[in-house]
Write a protein that holds these residues in place. Structure first.
Motif, PDB file in Angstrom:
ATOM      1  N   THR A  44      -4.807  -7.056  -1.217  1.00  0.00           N
ATOM      2  CA  THR A  44      -6.175  -7.740  -1.067  1.00  0.00           C
ATOM      3  C   THR A  44      -6.481  -8.581  -2.532  1.00  0.00           C
ATOM      4  O   THR A  44      -6.514  -7.827  -3.520  1.00  0.00           O
ATOM      5  CB  THR A  44      -7.244  -7.086  -0.878  1.00  0.00           C
ATOM      6  OG1 THR A  44      -7.097  -6.462   0.448  1.00  0.00           O
ATOM      7  CG2 THR A  44      -8.656  -7.911  -0.776  1.00  0.00           C
ATOM      8  N   ARG A  60      -4.675 -12.477   0.929  1.00  0.00           N
ATOM      9  CA  ARG A  60      -3.708 -11.508   0.948  1.00  0.00           C
ATOM     10  C   ARG A  60      -2.441 -11.932   0.286  1.00  0.00           C
ATOM     11  O   ARG A  60      -2.011 -12.979   0.677  1.00  0.00           O
ATOM     12  CB  ARG A  60      -3.442 -10.413   2.163  1.00  0.00           C
ATOM     13  CG  ARG A  60      -4.728  -9.841   2.590  1.00  0.00           C
ATOM     14  CD  ARG A  60      -4.568  -9.468   4.012  1.00  0.00           C
ATOM     15  NE  ARG A  60      -3.860  -8.029   3.779  1.00  0.00           N
ATOM     16  CZ  ARG A  60      -3.448  -7.326   5.016  1.00  0.00           C
ATOM     17  NH1 ARG A  60      -3.582  -7.983   6.249  1.00  0.00           N
ATOM     18  NH2 ARG A  60      -3.081  -6.317   4.738  1.00  0.00           N
ATOM     19  N   SER A  82      -6.605  -5.467  -5.164  1.00  0.00           N
ATOM     20  CA  SER A  82      -6.654  -4.020  -4.739  1.00  0.00           C
ATOM     21  C   SER A  82      -5.736  -3.698  -3.786  1.00  0.00           C
ATOM     22  O   SER A  82      -5.261  -4.472  -2.939  1.00  0.00           O
ATOM     23  CB  SER A  82      -7.877  -3.699  -4.116  1.00  0.00           C
ATOM     24  OG  SER A  82      -8.406  -4.435  -3.039  1.00  0.00           O
ATOM     25  N   PHE A  83      -5.051  -2.444  -3.799  1.00  0.00           N
ATOM     26  CA  PHE A  83      -4.166  -1.839  -2.903  1.00  0.00           C
ATOM     27  C   PHE A  83      -4.455  -0.332  -2.767  1.00  0.00           C
ATOM     28  O   PHE A  83      -4.801   0.218  -3.808  1.00  0.00           O
ATOM     29  CB  PHE A  83      -2.655  -2.332  -3.658  1.00  0.00           C
ATOM     30  CG  PHE A  83      -1.697  -2.199  -2.211  1.00  0.00           C
ATOM     31  CD1 PHE A  83      -1.641  -2.947  -1.304  1.00  0.00           C
ATOM     32  CD2 PHE A  83      -0.928  -0.811  -2.356  1.00  0.00           C
ATOM     33  CE1 PHE A  83      -0.509  -2.989  -0.568  1.00  0.00           C
ATOM     34  CE2 PHE A  83      -0.011  -0.822  -1.406  1.00  0.00           C
ATOM     35  CZ  PHE A  83       0.393  -1.875  -0.539  1.00  0.00           C
ATOM     36  N   VAL A  84      -3.967  -0.029  -1.632  1.00  0.00           N
ATOM     37  CA  VAL A  84      -4.282   1.645  -1.442  1.00  0.00           C
ATOM     38  C   VAL A  84      -3.561   2.340  -2.137  1.00  0.00           C
ATOM     39  O   VAL A  84      -2.135   2.181  -2.467  1.00  0.00           O
ATOM     40  CB  VAL A  84      -4.220   1.924   0.003  1.00  0.00           C
ATOM     41  CG1 VAL A  84      -4.132   3.498   0.083  1.00  0.00           C
ATOM     42  CG2 VAL A  84      -5.192   1.188   1.129  1.00  0.00           C
ATOM     43  N   ASN A 128     -12.459  -5.412   1.099  1.00  0.00           N
ATOM     44  CA  ASN A 128     -11.283  -4.748   0.877  1.00  0.00           C
ATOM     45  C   ASN A 128     -10.797  -4.837   2.420  1.00  0.00           C
ATOM     46  O   ASN A 128     -11.231  -4.611   3.298  1.00  0.00           O
ATOM     47  CB  ASN A 128     -11.078  -3.328   0.564  1.00  0.00           C
ATOM     48  CG  ASN A 128     -11.579  -3.136  -1.231  1.00  0.00           C
ATOM     49  OD1 ASN A 128     -10.671  -3.384  -1.900  1.00  0.00           O
ATOM     50  ND2 ASN A 128     -12.554  -2.447  -1.464  1.00  0.00           N
ATOM     51  N   LYS A 130      -7.696  -3.321   4.632  1.00  0.00           N
ATOM     52  CA  LYS A 130      -6.891  -2.238   4.894  1.00  0.00           C
ATOM     53  C   LYS A 130      -6.398  -2.187   6.356  1.00  0.00           C
ATOM     54  O   LYS A 130      -6.862  -1.702   7.431  1.00  0.00           O
ATOM     55  CB  LYS A 130      -7.531  -1.055   4.624  1.00  0.00           C
ATOM     56  CG  LYS A 130      -7.985  -0.874   3.415  1.00  0.00           C
ATOM     57  CD  LYS A 130      -8.974   0.414   3.267  1.00  0.00           C
ATOM     58  CE  LYS A 130      -9.488   0.560   1.656  1.00  0.00           C
ATOM     59  NZ  LYS A 130     -10.536   1.876   1.645  1.00  0.00           N
TER      60      LYS A 130
END
Length: 938
Positions: A44, A60, A82-84, A128, A130
């Motif tokens: 993201t 993205r 951001s990324f998990v 975010n 996901k």
């Protein structure tokens, strides 16, 4: 119209061209990589304002980890990725001289335990993404103080809310709203969104949830429910909040309403009360839904297992007779005075769930209506019916509900449900009906003066038991239900009939009678369900349904001096026994879900009827019907938020006992009804296919569906019209061939992300309706076409504009009387604007422009409805609001209804509440939990 649309398209194209050529803009691009220099696809990426982290644009990364924001205004920005499992990356972006600012490779670091606190502090991005879940940070989307969750949702990219409060997210209807993951507010999306304050929310999560059946059985049925979850701020999780509003206006208009809500992680308590004479009923979603709590329709609460059976029960109930609390939602036409009050308590833990509520409502509705109807006959002739009517209806209802769910252990669950209702009311109805032959020659006239007094009681009890076996996927469920309903009524009928060109005595000239009706009903039913995993990919679902319904109707018609009128009185009782056994096989693997099933269905229907309960010459009705019911469904997850599904079902149902009785009902002397004991069961084949797509990078969505149905032995009414008196006698009969085809397509995309969104949709519905007119078959073909749009403009937190429009065209063609073919236009335009002014003053307005046209009858009506309000927030905490509102400022409000079907066309105009002004004061209650405890509430 076409010239206006062309001009609008040219202007928009020119604006985009100039926008693209503006030298004050540039592009920002880069590549996201990890610490090992591997690219990071589908991360993201957000572009924020440095001063307050307001979202400017988002997207993205592609499969190569690359991203690009094109044609953004030259200014300073904050870029966040951001990324998990990784620490959110952020960097300042400054304008460059060239057309592109290439940031190169941007490295994200994996999260280490010692860095968790840092991650939490820096992870407050506006949104975010996901997988198929989008999480919004509520603080990043500014709304005025005192706003509701609905106002907050309007600001979120990918979310649309229409003027009635219906929510769409990612192009799909939102089916359920939860608070902190729990269904405290039921599964109606308006439950929480219209009443919870926006300031109570810290996060909004939107995702595709599994159906309640899939959760209960552990077997994915391929059905998805678009769900919104609202996460509360910590200081709202244990406190109380509510709102009280009082208003007084012109034309003696007034309202008083209030609600208080308090809940923590386990409990919810709500109270509500209202009174008004501004057509806002005590059963509207706006004022009530937040209070229903977890009385939502949990899977299995209806206690009918297996695929759709098509069983229908004909109770002929009024709206007020529903056993659950009605949630109408829209202001009705006419004039109404409304009162309501209720209390609700919910308790929800991992093993125990308890819900209860009590609700009282009273509504007095005055309706004055003009109706014009033309009936087409089979000899190219017609007759018209003009009616002026007035109705005064008062209804009162008490309703109570209980629901208890106990998870006995990890394998067993018990659910007990109880609902009850007591209601009564009166209705006064006056009507003057005039009949004209060929539109000019007056044939007859009827003046009606009726009075009804009614009351009813209903109780529904349900028990459910579920058992999960040790083998994963193996499940058993059983249910037992008992329903009791009794209604009593006294109807006084008075009418005077005048004939102008018919022999004396053709129809009764005067009717003055009293109709006493008593109708008890009992229903017992049970269902069994067994789910067995055949392998990791295949499951079988076997079910059995049983029901026994017993009902009786005692109709005693008397003259005003107490003499019984045998020709109009009747008594009947009937037993309806239903058995169904079926099984289906389901395949579920890697997003592909396919199910096919077959059920054997048996109806046994017996009835007795006569002129009175004490008669000795009862006539009997016996039906014994067996049918095979196939069903099938397919749903495929095409990945990347794309889904396709299809369904097929066959439904079989018995005619109603009212249609089977060969007894004449002449309570309306100009429209007689007589039953037909030779009716056959009805069946219908239904098919449906749909597709949905959502791109979380561009927030583009598209959906379409196609549906088709075909009716066999459909029950229709053969209408025999007396050529002299124009009295119609309707007798039900079976016919096959009625069908319906429908389609719908929608497409939406952001013009400028976070600033403007455009949605367009269109649909077509083509139906073939069959009816007999004087024993001659008439085929009515209806073609309905609709095109709609919605444009949302949210350039800042100080100004928002939401616009919408719909064009509707209906073509109706008759096989017997082609000269009456016609085209009906029903169009609408709407706009809602909100402006934030200095000194905590706000202005809002709402315009709804409706257009009705039918050239065949020279009907052309334009109705612009304009609402505006100016309000100021008071006090340091902004808890109070003073508002001046104007309703229907142009004084054009009137109820219009056009309808064309079968062998008639009708137009209705209803007087309704028009222009008035209101001054209101609202106080938002927050932070009063300590006071509540001191007073002994908790």
């Amino acid at each position: 119209m076409k010239k206006r649309l062309l001009l609008l398209a040219v202007l928009m194209h020119s604006a985009f061209f100039l926008f693209a050529q503006n030298p004050t803009r540039f592009s920002i691009k880069g590549i996201a990589i990890d610490s090992g220099n591997a690219v990071m696809p589908f991360a993201t990426v957000m572009l924020l304002q440095p001063k307050d982290s307001t979202l400017v644009n988002f997207g993205r990364t592609d499969e190569n980890g690359a991203f690009e924001f094109k044609n953004v205004k030259k200014a300073n920005y904050l870029l966040k990725i951001s990324f998990v499992g990784y620490i959110p990356f952020q960097t300042d972006v400054k304008p460059v001289d060239g057309a592109v600012n290439d940031l190169g490779k941007l490295k994200l670091k994996p999260i280490a335990n010692e860095l968790m606190e840092v991650v939490v502090k820096t992870a407050r991005a506006p949104l975010n993404i996901k997988g198929d879940t989008i999480e919004y940070n509520a603080a990043s989307f500014k709304v005025p103080p005192g706003s509701s969750v609905e106002d907050l949702l309007r600001k979120l990219p990918g979310v649309q809310i229409d003027q009635d409060g219906n929510i769409k997210a990612q192009g799909q209807d939102v089916k359920k709203v939860t608070v902190d993951g729990k269904s405290f507010f039921g599964n109606d999306p308006k439950a929480a969104t219209k009443n919870l304050p926006a300031e109570a929310i810290t996060k909004v999560q939107i995702f595709n949830d599994k159906s309640e059946q899939a959760k209960a059985t552990g077997v994915d049925d391929g059905k998805k429910e678009k769900t919104v979850n609202l996460e509360l701020k910590d200081d709202f999780k244990k406190g109380g909040f509510g709102k009280v509003t009082a208003g007084i206006g012109t034309q003696e208009r007034a309202e008083l309403k209030g609600n208080y809500n308090r809940f923590d992680s386990k409990q919810q308590f709500s109270v509500l009360g209202l009174g008004n004479n501004i057509n806002q009923t005590g059963i509207s979603r706006d004022d009530f839904q937040d209070f229903r709590g977890s009385q939502a329709n949990n899977w299995g609460d209806e206690a009918d297992f297996g695929f759709s059976s098509g069983v229908r029960y004909f109770y002929d109930n009024d709206t007020e007779e529903s056993i659950t609390i009605p949630i109408g939602g829209r202001n009705f036409q006419g004039f109404s005075e409304n009162y309501a009050a209720g209390a609700n308590y919910n308790y929800d833990t991992k093993k125990t769930k308890f819900s209860s509520n009590y609700y009282f409502s009273q509504t007095q509705q005055l309706v004055s209506k003009k109706m014009e109807r033309e009936n087409f006959l089979n000899n190219n002739s017609s007759f018209k019916n003009f009616e002026n009517s007035y109705q005064n209806r008062i209804s009162r209802n008490h309703r109570a509900s209980l629901r208890f769910e106990k998870t006995i252990d990890s394998l067993n669950t018990l659910i007990l449900i109880g609902n009850g209702r007591m209601g009564d009311g009166t209705t006064k109805f006056n009507s003057l009906q005039e009949f004209f032959r060929n539109g000019t020659t007056k044939s007859n006239e009827t003046a009606i003066n009726n009075f009804n007094d009614f009351n009813s009681t209903a109780v529904a009890l349900i028990g459910l038991y579920r058992h999960k076996f040790m083998k994963k996927g193996r499940n058993f469920a059983a249910s037992l239900t008992y329903n009791y309903n009794i209604s009593d009524g006294e109807a006084r009928q008075n009418s005077i009939n005048q004939l102008f060109d018919a022999p004396v005595g053709s129809i009764p000239t005067n009717i003055n009678q009293i109709n006493f009706t008593n109708s008890p009903r009992h229903l017992v039913k049970s269902s069994l369900l067994f789910v067995e995993p055949l392998s990791k990919k295949f499951f079988s679902e076997t079910f059995y349904n049983f029901s026994l319904r017993r009902e009786a109707v005692d109709r005693n018609v008397q003259t005003t001096d107490g003499s019984r009128i045998d020709s109009l009185s009747n008594y009947y009782n009937n037993d309806f026994m239903y058995n169904r056994f079926g099984s289906s096989v389901r395949y579920n693997h890697k997003g592909i879900n396919i199910s096919f099933g077959l059920a054997a269905q048996h109806f046994q229907f017996t009835g007795n009827f006569a002129r009175s309960k004490d008669a000795t010459n009862f006539q009997k009705i016996n039906r014994d019907v067996f049918a095979l019911i196939p069903a099938g469904s397919v749903s495929i997850d095409l990945k990347n938020n794309r889904y396709i599904w299809a369904d097929y079902s066959k439904e079989v149902s018995e005619p109603s006992i009212r249609d089977l009785q060969p007894i004449i009902d002449n309570s309306n002397t100009l429209f007689l009804r007589v039953g037909n004991p030779d009716l056959l069961p009805m069946s219908a084949h239904r098919a449906y296919i749909g597709y949905n797509m959502f791109n979380p990078a561009s927030f583009t969505n598209m959906f379409f569906n196609i549906n088709y149905s075909y009716n066999i032995n459909q029950v229709i009414y053969n209408q025999i019209v007396d050529p002299v008196t124009l009295v119609t006698t309707a007798r039900p009969t079976n016919i096959s061939g009625g069908q319906n085809f429908g389609s719908w397509l929608g497409f939406g995309f952001p013009i400028v992300k976070t600033k403007s969104t455009f949605n367009i949709n269109g649909g077509a519905n083509i139906s073939k309706n069959l009816i007999y007119i004087n024993d001659v078959l008439n085929t009515t073909n209806n073609e309905n076409y609709n095109v709609g749009f919605r444009l949302d403009l949210t350039p800042s937190d100080k100004f928002t504009l939401y616009t919408n429009g719909n064009l509707g065209i209906t073509n109706t063609k008759y096989s017997l009387n082609t000269t009456q073919n016609q085209q009906i236009f029903n169009h609408s335009l709407g706009a809602e604007m909100n402006i934030a002014l200095p000194a905590s003053i706000y202005f809002s307005s709402n315009l709804n422009y409706r257009f009705y046209k039918n050239d065949r009858f020279g009907f052309n009506q334009h109705i612009p409805i304009l609402y505006a309000s100016l309000y100021k927030l008071l006090g340091k905490a902004k808890k109070a609001e003073l508002r001046l509102s104007g309703y229907d400022l142009l004084k054009k409000n009137i109820g219009i209804n056009q309808y064309a079907s079968q062998n008639f066309v009708s137009q209705e105009q209803t007087q309704t509440l028009s222009r008035y002004f209101m001054l209101s004061f609202t106080y938002n209650m927050r932070g009063v939990s300590a006071k509540m405890r001191r007073q002994g509430w908790y």
